[in-house]
Design an enzyme around this catalytic site. Sequence first.
Site, PDB file in Angstrom:
ATOM      1  N   ILE A 120       0.839  -1.201   0.000  1.00 15.66           N
ATOM      2  CA  ILE A 120       0.000   0.000   0.000  1.00 15.66           C
ATOM      3  C   ILE A 120       0.873   1.250   0.000  1.00 15.66           C
ATOM      4  CG2 ILE A 120      -1.573   1.385   1.414  1.00 15.66           C
ATOM      5  CD1 ILE A 120      -3.114  -0.754   0.080  1.00 15.66           C
ATOM      6  N   VAL A 123       2.631   1.604  -3.466  1.00 15.52           N
ATOM      7  CA  VAL A 123       1.771   2.088  -4.539  1.00 15.52           C
ATOM      8  C   VAL A 123       1.379   3.545  -4.305  1.00 15.52           C
ATOM      9  CG1 VAL A 123      -0.539   1.849  -5.560  1.00 15.52           C
ATOM     10  CG2 VAL A 123       0.881  -0.172  -5.192  1.00 15.52           C
ATOM     11  N   GLU A 124       1.065   3.881  -3.066  1.00 13.10           N
ATOM     12  CA  GLU A 124       0.551   5.214  -2.779  1.00 13.10           C
ATOM     13  C   GLU A 124       1.623   6.307  -2.856  1.00 13.10           C
ATOM     14  OE1 GLU A 124      -2.415   6.253  -2.449  1.00 13.10           O
ATOM     15  OE2 GLU A 124      -3.590   4.431  -2.138  1.00 13.10           O
ATOM     16  N   THR A 125       2.762   6.092  -2.204  1.00 12.34           N
ATOM     17  CA  THR A 125       3.720   7.202  -2.063  1.00 12.34           C
ATOM     18  C   THR A 125       5.184   6.786  -2.231  1.00 12.34           C
ATOM     19  OG1 THR A 125       3.822   6.896   0.346  1.00 12.34           O
ATOM     20  CG2 THR A 125       2.193   8.463  -0.504  1.00 12.34           C
ATOM     21  N   TYR A 311      -6.148  -1.310  -9.009  1.00 14.42           N
ATOM     22  CA  TYR A 311      -5.380  -0.898  -7.840  1.00 14.42           C
ATOM     23  C   TYR A 311      -5.174  -2.074  -6.900  1.00 14.42           C
ATOM     24  CZ  TYR A 311      -4.312   1.402  -3.393  1.00 14.42           C
ATOM     25  OH  TYR A 311      -3.723   1.770  -2.203  1.00 14.42           O
TER      26      TYR A 311
END
Length: 336
Positions: A120, A123-125, A311
Site C-alpha cells: 500500500i 503504490v501510494e507514495t 489498484y
Amino acid sequence: MTPRWILLLLSLSLVACAGAPVGAEYVQRNDVSAFIDEMHERHGFERGQLETWFKDVRVRDDIIAAISRPAESKPWHQYRPIFLQNARIEGGLEFWREHAADLKRAEEQYGVPPQIVIAILGVETRYGRQQGNYRVLDALTTLAFDYPPRAKFFRGELEQYLLLAREEGIDPLALKGSYAGAMGQAQFISSSFRNYAVDFDGDGKRDLWNSPSDAIGSIANYFKVHGWEWHGLVAVPATVSGEHYPALLEAGLKPSLTWAEIKQRGVETPVTLLDQLPVALIALEQEAGPEYWLGLQNFYVITRYNRSPLYAMAVYQLSEEIRRLRERQSADREAK
C-alpha cells in the site's frame, strides 16, 4: 501590433491568471457561503476564520484535469508496469528491513501481513517519498465546488478535513497531499484519517506525514475494520469457458457467490478452494485479451482503500513480489 505579439501577451495573461488567488471571489459564491454557514452552525467554526481560510484558496484547474484522467482508467497491461517495477519491489524490501518491528507488531495486533501494508505504501507514495504537492484545502475546495460529478463526496471530505485540522491542531492551509486531497504516507482522505488513523508510535499524535510507524498501524487498522481475514487468500488465477461466466463479471467486486456456484458456470482455478468460499470473478485487460482472477474477501478489502480492481491487483502483486524477494534473500543467506 502583430498577431504573434497578441498571442504572446494572451498566453502570458492566461498563465498569470491560472496562478492568481481567487479565494476572495470564492467566498462570495452562494454555494461556498452556504457551506461556511453550515460549518458555523453545525460545528461551531467562526465565520470570520472560515472566510479567511477560503480567501486564501487557489482554485486549481490542473486538479480537475488530473481527476478526470486517473491512472485507473488505463487498461491493466498499461497500469501494471507503473507499480510492478524493480525499484518499487526493492524499495519495499528495504522498508521491511527498516521497520520490521512495527510491521510485526501491526500484524500481531491487526492480522494484516507486512507485505500488504508495505505494498500500500509502495503504490501510494513510494514508501513516503512522494506524498503530493497540492495544498489539501485547495484540492478539496476545488473538487467540492467545481467538480460536479463528485461534488457531494468532496464537500463531505472538506467538512471532515476542517474538523480534522481543528482536532489535530493543524493549520488547514499548511497541509499538502494528492490532487484528490489524500494525505501522508498512507494517503488517507480526511474521513479515513479521522476514523482509522492511529498513534502507533505512542507519541501522542497521529502523524501520517512523518511517522512510518503511524502509517503502518493506520493502514493495518483500516484493513482490519474493513474485514481483513487473517491468513486468508487475496486472489487466485482463473480460466473461463462457455457462455454463462459473463454474468459473473457484472456481479461486482464483493464476493457474493460461493466457489461451488461459480465453478458450475465455466470457471476453473488451479488452486484448491472450499466449495462454500465466497468469491468474485474479475477480468483484467491484457493486450491479447482478458486475464481472469477470482477475488476473495481480502481482495475486496483492498478495494475499500481504492475501489479499482486494478489498484487492488497491483497492491496484491507488488506485495507478493516483495515477499518472494525477501524469502529468496533469506534462503540465500542461510545457504552460505
